[in-house]
Design an enzyme around this catalytic site. Sequence first.
Site, PDB file in Angstrom:
ATOM      1  N   SER A 151       0.886  -1.269   0.018  1.00 44.36           N
ATOM      2  CA  SER A 151      -0.033  -0.126  -0.075  1.00 44.36           C
ATOM      3  C   SER A 151       1.054   1.123   0.040  1.00 44.36           C
ATOM      4  O   SER A 151       2.018   1.482   0.440  1.00 44.36           O
ATOM      5  CB  SER A 151      -0.917  -0.204   1.234  1.00 44.36           C
ATOM      6  OG  SER A 151      -1.877   0.896   1.539  1.00 44.36           O
ATOM      7  N   TYR A 164      -2.726   0.076  10.659  1.00 45.63           N
ATOM      8  CA  TYR A 164      -3.049  -0.891   9.236  1.00 45.63           C
ATOM      9  C   TYR A 164      -1.091  -0.718   8.602  1.00 45.63           C
ATOM     10  O   TYR A 164      -0.951  -1.021   8.116  1.00 45.63           O
ATOM     11  CB  TYR A 164      -4.077   0.011   8.691  1.00 45.63           C
ATOM     12  CG  TYR A 164      -4.271  -0.493   7.142  1.00 45.63           C
ATOM     13  CD1 TYR A 164      -5.070  -1.485   6.830  1.00 45.63           C
ATOM     14  CD2 TYR A 164      -3.730   0.569   5.880  1.00 45.63           C
ATOM     15  CE1 TYR A 164      -5.120  -1.723   5.282  1.00 45.63           C
ATOM     16  CE2 TYR A 164      -3.980   0.810   4.998  1.00 45.63           C
ATOM     17  CZ  TYR A 164      -4.258  -0.606   4.453  1.00 45.63           C
ATOM     18  OH  TYR A 164      -4.403  -1.023   2.716  1.00 45.63           O
TER      19      TYR A 164
HETATM   20  P1  NAD Z   1     -11.879  -5.546  -0.654  1.00 45.01           P
HETATM   21  O1  NAD Z   1     -12.307  -5.580   0.836  1.00 45.01           O
HETATM   22  O2  NAD Z   1     -12.963  -4.967  -1.556  1.00 45.01           O
HETATM   23  O3  NAD Z   1     -11.700  -7.093  -0.606  1.00 45.01           O
HETATM   24  C1  NAD Z   1     -10.916  -8.093   0.439  1.00 45.01           C
HETATM   25  C2  NAD Z   1     -11.047  -9.407  -0.087  1.00 45.01           C
HETATM   26  O4  NAD Z   1     -10.129 -10.288   1.537  1.00 45.01           O
HETATM   27  C3  NAD Z   1     -12.218  -9.735   0.274  1.00 45.01           C
HETATM   28  O5  NAD Z   1     -12.701 -10.868  -0.476  1.00 45.01           O
HETATM   29  C4  NAD Z   1     -12.535 -10.388   1.179  1.00 45.01           C
HETATM   30  O6  NAD Z   1     -13.053 -11.194   1.896  1.00 45.01           O
HETATM   31  C5  NAD Z   1     -11.000 -10.971   1.705  1.00 45.01           C
HETATM   32  N1  NAD Z   1     -10.589 -11.528   2.988  1.00 45.01           N
HETATM   33  C6  NAD Z   1     -10.586 -10.941   4.066  1.00 45.01           C
HETATM   34  N2  NAD Z   1      -9.957 -10.790   5.457  1.00 45.01           N
HETATM   35  C7  NAD Z   1      -9.594 -12.023   4.914  1.00 45.01           C
HETATM   36  C8  NAD Z   1      -8.773 -13.472   5.970  1.00 45.01           C
HETATM   37  N3  NAD Z   1      -9.022 -13.467   7.069  1.00 45.01           N
HETATM   38  N4  NAD Z   1      -8.697 -13.750   4.791  1.00 45.01           N
HETATM   39  C9  NAD Z   1      -8.735 -14.360   3.427  1.00 45.01           C
HETATM   40  N5  NAD Z   1      -9.183 -13.680   2.939  1.00 45.01           N
HETATM   41  C10 NAD Z   1      -9.696 -12.201   3.700  1.00 45.01           C
HETATM   42  O7  NAD Z   1     -10.365  -4.848  -0.140  1.00 45.01           O
HETATM   43  P2  NAD Z   1      -9.370  -3.920  -1.135  1.00 45.01           P
HETATM   44  O8  NAD Z   1      -9.459  -2.763  -1.582  1.00 45.01           O
HETATM   45  O9  NAD Z   1      -9.185  -4.823  -2.369  1.00 45.01           O
HETATM   46  O10 NAD Z   1      -8.027  -4.752  -0.755  1.00 45.01           O
HETATM   47  C11 NAD Z   1      -7.554  -5.881  -1.272  1.00 45.01           C
HETATM   48  C12 NAD Z   1      -6.329  -5.464  -0.614  1.00 45.01           C
HETATM   49  O11 NAD Z   1      -5.544  -3.466  -1.263  1.00 45.01           O
HETATM   50  C13 NAD Z   1      -5.762  -5.239   1.109  1.00 45.01           C
HETATM   51  O12 NAD Z   1      -4.294  -6.308   0.987  1.00 45.01           O
HETATM   52  C14 NAD Z   1      -5.902  -3.611   1.684  1.00 45.01           C
HETATM   53  O13 NAD Z   1      -4.696  -3.806   2.381  1.00 45.01           O
HETATM   54  C15 NAD Z   1      -5.331  -3.558  -0.261  1.00 45.01           C
HETATM   55  N6  NAD Z   1      -5.159  -2.273  -0.848  1.00 45.01           N
HETATM   56  C16 NAD Z   1      -6.446  -1.797  -0.043  1.00 45.01           C
HETATM   57  C17 NAD Z   1      -5.851  -0.199  -0.801  1.00 45.01           C
HETATM   58  C18 NAD Z   1      -7.846   0.904  -1.170  1.00 45.01           C
HETATM   59  O14 NAD Z   1      -7.870   2.131  -1.265  1.00 45.01           O
HETATM   60  N7  NAD Z   1      -9.386  -0.946  -1.696  1.00 45.01           N
HETATM   61  C19 NAD Z   1      -5.289   1.288  -0.999  1.00 45.01           C
HETATM   62  C20 NAD Z   1      -4.580   0.259  -0.723  1.00 45.01           C
HETATM   63  C21 NAD Z   1      -3.920  -0.899  -0.728  1.00 45.01           C
END
Ligand code: NAD
Length: 261
Positions: A151, A164
Site C-alpha cells: 500500500s 494498518y
Molecule cells: P476488499 O475489502 O474489497 O477485498 C478484500 C478481500 O479480502 C475480500 O474478498 C475479503 O473477503 C478478503 N478477506 C478478508 N479477510 C480475509 C481473511 N482473513 N482470509 C481470506 N480472505 C480475506 O479490499 P480491497 O480494497 O480489494 O483490498 C485488497 C488489498 O489491497 C488489501 O490487502 C488492502 O490492504 C490493499 N489496499 C487497498 C487499498 C484501497 O484503497 N482499496 C489501498 C491500498 C492497499
Amino acid sequence: MGRTTFDFEGETVIVTGGSSGIGREIALAFGRAGATVLNADIHATSKDAGAETPTHEAIEDEGGTAEFVETDVSDPDALAAVVKRAEEFGGVDVMVNNAGVFMRDGMLDVSIDDFEFIHDVNTKGVFCGCQAAGRAMKARGEGGVIINTASISSTHAQKEQVPYDSTKGAIRMITRGAALEFAEHDVRVNAVAPGHIATEFGAGAERKEESVAAGELTKPIPLDRPGYPEDIAPAVLFLASEQAGYVTGETMYVDGGWQIF
Ligand code: NAD
C-alpha cells in the site's frame, strides 16, 4: 499508447482475497490470460456492487478454469492447504498474497485485540503465504513468482492508521527479505502498492470517489481520480510475467502519483 497482453496459459495462480475488490480483478485478469486460478478467500461471495457471480464462476463463464478454496489467511494451515490444492493443477506458479483488512483507530485508542487481529490477517497472512508458496516452489524446483499487496501505507503514515500502516510497512520488508532468500530458488518476490482505490474496503467505493472530488483527502492525487481495481491488476500481471524477469524485491506504487510529494 501501446497495449500489452499477457499469456499465463498452463500456469496455476493463487489469489488470496480474490472474492472482492482488487483481488477479484486480479483473479479475473489471470483467468482471461489463461491461468488456472484458485481464489483463496474467507468468503465465496463478493461484496462488490454488481458482482453477484462468485469470482471462480465468473472466470469459468468466460471460458477459464478456476476454483474457490475457502481460506482464512490468518491460519497458516489453511494457506498450506490451498498451496497443496494447487498441486492438483501442476503446482503453484504464481502466489498473490492480496487479502487484507482495514481499520481506522488512534494510537492511544486501539485495543490490543484489534491490533493483533489486523496483524494476523495482513502481516501473518502475507508472511505465511510467502512461506507456503516458497516452500512448494523450492520443492518443485521450477521457480515461481510471489506478489504481495502492499500500500502507499507501506511508506507513508496517515492519521489513525498505525495498526494498518504497520502491517503494510511489514509487507514491504517481508517482500524484500523473501526476495533475498528465495532468489537462489529462482523465485521472484515483489509487491504492488495501491493508492486510493475505489473498492468496498475502508471508506467504500462511493465514499472514495466523493472524497477525491471534494478534495478531502490529506493530499491531492496528481492524476486527479481515485484508482480502480482495473488499474492494479495489470501491474500484478506484469510483475508475474517473464517480462519482469529481472525485477525482485521491488514495491511498485500504483497510486496516480500520490506518493510523489
Ligand atoms: P476488499 O475489502 O474489497 O477485498 C478484500 C478481500 O479480502 C475480500 O474478498 C475479503 O473477503 C478478503 N478477506 C478478508 N479477510 C480475509 C481473511 N482473513 N482470509 C481470506 N480472505 C480475506 O479490499 P480491497 O480494497 O480489494 O483490498 C485488497 C488489498 O489491497 C488489501 O490487502 C488492502 O490492504 C490493499 N489496499 C487497498 C487499498 C484501497 O484503497 N482499496 C489501498 C491500498 C492497499
